[in-house]
Every structure is written in structure tokens, then in C-alpha cells.
Write an enzyme that holds these catalytic residues in place. Structure first.
Site, PDB file in Angstrom:
ATOM      1  CG  ASN A 115      30.605  82.590   1.169  1.00  0.00           C
ATOM      2  OD1 ASN A 115      30.761  81.871   2.159  1.00  0.00           O
ATOM      3  ND2 ASN A 115      30.441  82.092  -0.036  1.00  0.00           N
ATOM      4  CB  THR A 126      58.392  86.922  -9.549  1.00  0.00           C
ATOM      5  OG1 THR A 126      59.488  86.136 -10.001  1.00  0.00           O
ATOM      6  CG2 THR A 126      58.770  88.396  -9.552  1.00  0.00           C
ATOM      7  CB  CYS A 159      25.909  75.724 -12.157  1.00  0.00           C
ATOM      8  SG  CYS A 159      24.460  76.757 -12.153  1.00  0.00           S
TER       9      CYS A 159
HETATM   10  C1  LIG Z   1      35.678  84.992  -1.965  1.00  0.00           C
HETATM   11  C2  LIG Z   1      35.944  84.112  -0.819  1.00  0.00           C
HETATM   12  C3  LIG Z   1      37.008  83.200  -0.845  1.00  0.00           C
HETATM   13  C4  LIG Z   1      37.910  83.030  -2.050  1.00  0.00           C
HETATM   14  O1  LIG Z   1      38.711  84.151  -2.224  1.00  0.00           O
HETATM   15  P1  LIG Z   1      39.637  84.278  -3.524  1.00  0.00           P
HETATM   16  O2  LIG Z   1      40.499  85.452  -3.212  1.00  0.00           O
HETATM   17  O3  LIG Z   1      38.705  84.527  -4.666  1.00  0.00           O
HETATM   18  O4  LIG Z   1      40.397  83.023  -3.671  1.00  0.00           O
HETATM   19  C5  LIG Z   1      37.225  82.419   0.256  1.00  0.00           C
HETATM   20  N1  LIG Z   1      36.437  82.515   1.342  1.00  0.00           N
HETATM   21  C6  LIG Z   1      35.409  83.364   1.406  1.00  0.00           C
HETATM   22  C7  LIG Z   1      34.583  83.431   2.629  1.00  0.00           C
HETATM   23  C8  LIG Z   1      35.124  84.197   0.327  1.00  0.00           C
HETATM   24  O5  LIG Z   1      34.094  85.032   0.383  1.00  0.00           O
END
Ligand SMILES: *Cc1c(COP(=O)(O)O)cnc(C)c1O
Length: 360
Positions: free
Chosen positions: A150, A238, A319
Site C-alpha cells: 500500500n 446482522t 503518527c
Molecule cells: C486499506 C488496507 C487495509 C485495511 O482495510 P480496511 O477495510 O480499512 O480495514 C488492509 N490492508 C491493506 C493492504 C490496505 O490497503
């Protein structure tokens, strides 16, 4: 303002927004209810389950809805290893996984006595599959490697790792939050046993995601959220009908797939521009998705830029308790603290042509 933070979250596609509004209005009953309205919602939910399954080459009854990729990762890793303690207590992951994976691993190390091997990437942010394979042992129960990083956009060698896991009978989990709908995924071809995805990374609503679990019925999984039997007893609560139907609309919408080439073009232009002005590309130059570009500029205060600029992007750092911490991902690919402080992550979509103004 120009939004360049699509890897953090995305706005809703028009098709998704439309379905969400409709469903919030009309699909208010409990989809577990036995009456007509409940059953009608449940049927629509099952259609989404099928859509998601089809999109990754899985069966519909191997998909469980969660609140997002973080929860999917928790269910996959904790749910699997804690239900299969007898198989061994060694896990392999990488040092540049999403923070939630690292947090889960730290929890398992500390509270449950698991031993975790954290594979470091090469300098370009790509993990060498051989490093993962060499770390495999007789007591390895699970390998968890993200598909696309990411912060860097690097694509990991999922197929080679999956093949080795299959041969050694080790479960293979993949966090595909950043790759889903950008790179084609077939869980059989890649030998993936569990796959996490999230709607808000693909222009769907926040608060919904899914986990694919191969042969769900024959696989021992411990629930993380105990409840009233929803989702095969593995995830109580749910089902949020509107969020699921909005997720389904996002999966069906082909905008991401159809604009890949355009994003690639923007990425190339940006790379040229950055180098022209003496900057450095932190992202790899092979095996990357064009939607994420991590760059480093000379005499550049990234923290100040991110906080104040009208170009909305992220610093590769987090942070925590008011201290600026260096991004562990950038540290793992060998950047110094100073280099990391002058790095930003731009994450793009097809509408970002005016990003080139960034360099005016
Ligand atoms: C955004 C992300 C997550 C977390 O996803 P959420 O749906 O916000 O919990 C986990 N892994 C990667 C690689 C991401 O980019």
C-alpha cells in the site's frame, strides 16, 4: 483541492451511490428474517456473494462478509491459526505488510507463543519468493503475504509463493486490499487459500469487506466475532444489507479495470517529471501497479506538505502519540530517516491529469 490518496480510501462511484441510497431506503428489514422482505434482501446479498466469488474464481459459500480488510485479516490469521494450534506455531509474513497484519502477528507472538518470520523485501520493495520458501519449516502453519504493497505499489510474487505453500501443505493468506480489481486474481491459479478485500478501496462504501476461505466447510476457523450464527457461524452480527449491496455495485462496475491504461500513462508522466526535477522514485520500476507512486524530492518537508498542501496525499509514515514515526516500509527498503521525511505517496486514479500541476 486535488485528491491523491486513493490508496487510503476512495469516493463512491455513481453506480454505488445510487444502490446505497436505494438500499438504505428500501432494504431496512433484517436479512435473516423469514418474511418476504427479509428473504428478498437475503437473496440480493447472496447475489453479491456470488459476484464476489466469481470475480476471484471461488465458490459463493467460500465468501464471508466482514467490516473491511482489517477484520478479514484478523479472521483469516487468528481464526485459522488459533483453531489449528496442533499443526504448528510458526507463521511467515513480510516486514512490509499492512499494519493490521503486523499487529495480529505481534499479538500471536506475545499472547499465544507463536514464532513469526518477517521476510524483508529487496531494495525495490519486492519480496523474493525464494526468501519466503526458504523460511518454510515443518511447523509452519500459515504464510501471509500482501498482493500489492500500500505504500509502494509493488506487486509481490504471489503465484510462486502459493505454489510452494500448496506443495508443502501450508495455508496461504493474501491481503488483496490494494490489488483487487486492479490485477486479475484467480485463487486457484495463484493457490491462495484465504484472500482479504475491502469495499472502500474500490470505490465502494466504508465498513464492508470480505474474506475468501477455500473449502470453508472443511476448514477449521475460530470466529473472531461470536454471534447468532450469521455467516456460517464465523462472523456474528446482522448483515448490513445496504453496505453489502453497495459493495456488490462496486465489484460489478468496471471503471477501475477500464481506466488502468490511463492511470498507467499518468504514472509514467509523473515518473519522468520527478526525475527531471532531480527527485527519486521510491516505488519499484518493475512489477508495480500504476495507482501508487512513492517519490522523494530534494529539500522537501513531506510532513509540512501533507498537512498543508491542496494536493491531498500521504506521507509514508505514521503518527503515533504525537511523535512522527518513520514509515517502516520505507525503512525496510533502506531509506534513511531524512530520505523518508522527504518522501510522499501519491495514489492516483484516471481523473488525476491535473496532478502534473504539482510540479509547476
Ligand atoms: C486499506 C488496507 C487495509 C485495511 O482495510 P480496511 O477495510 O480499512 O480495514 C488492509 N490492508 C491493506 C493492504 C490496505 O490497503
Amino acid at each position: 483541492m486535488i485528491y491523491l490518496d486513493f490508496a487510503a480510501s476512495t469516493p463512491l462511484l455513481p453506480s454505488v451511490k445510487k444502490e446505497l441510497f436505494r438500499a438504505f431506503e428500501e432494504e431496512y428489514s433484517n436479512p435473516s428474517s423469514a418474511h418476504k422482505l427479509g428473504r428478498s434482501s437475503a437473496e440480493k446479498i447472496e447475489k453479491v456473494r456470488e459476484t464476489i466469488a466469481n470475480s476471484i474464481g471461488a465458490y459463493k459459500n467460500e465468501i464471508i462478509f466482514t467490516s473491511g480488510a482489517s477484520e478479514a485479516n484478523n479472521l483469516a490469521i487468528k481464526g485459522y491459526v488459533l483453531a489449528n494450534k496442533k499443526k504448528g506455531k510458526h507463521i511467515i509474513t513480510s516486514s512490509i505488510e499492512h499494519k493490521c497484519i503486523l499487529a495480529i502477528c505481534h499479538f500471536l507472538e506475545k499472547e499465544h507463543g507463536y514464532e513469526i518470520t518477517y521476510i524483508s523485501p529487496q531494495k525495490n520493495g519486492i519480496i523474493n519468493s525464494q526468501d519466503v520458501i526458504q523460511a518454510m519449516r515443518d511447523d509452519t502453519v500459515l504464510v501471509s503475504i500482501m498482493h500489492v504493497n500500500n505504500e509502494l505499489g509493488s506487486i509481490q510474487p504471489i503465484k510462486a509463493i502459493g505454489k510452494a505453500c500448496f506443495e508443502k501443505n501450508i495455508k496461504f493468506h493474501v491481503d488483496a486490499a490494494q490489488s483487487y480489481k486492479k490485477i486479475a486474481i484467480d485463487v486457484d491459479e495463484l493457490n491462495i487459500d484465504m484472500l482479504s478485500i475491502s469495499a472502500h478501496k474500490i470505490y465502494g462504501p466504508k465498513g464492508i469487506g470480505a474474506i475468501y476461505i477455500r473449502d470453508l466447510r472443511e476448514t477449521r476457523i475460530q470466529p473472531i466475532i461470536h454471534g447468532a450464527g450469521q455467516e456460517y457461524g464465523l462472523r456474528g452480527g446482522t448483515l448490513p444489507t445496504p453496505l453489502i449491496l453497495g459493495f456488490g455495485a462496486a465489484v460489478e462496475d468496471q471503471t477501475i479495470e477500464h481506466t488502468f491504461t490511463e492511470v498507467n500513462r499518468i504514472n509514467s508522466l509523473l515518473r519522468t517529471k520527478v526525475i527531471e526535477i532531480g527527485g527519486v522514485i521510491n516505488s519499484p520500476d518493475i512489477k508495480y501497479i500504476p495507482h501508487i507512486l512513492n517519490i522523494r524530492l530534494a529539500n522537501f518537508d513531506a510532513t509540512h506538505f501533507v498537512a498543508n498542501s491542496d494536493f491531498l496525499c500521504s506521507q509514508g509514515s505514521a503518527c503515533s502519540s504525537m511523535n512522527i514515526e518513520m514509515s517502516y516500509v520505507l525503512r525496510e527498503i533502506g531509506l534513511s530517516f531524512e530520505d523518508a521525511q522527504s518522501s510522499i505517496r501519491l495514489s492516483l486514479n484516471q481523473l488525476n491529469m491535473n496532478i502534473l500541476n504539482l510540479f509547476e
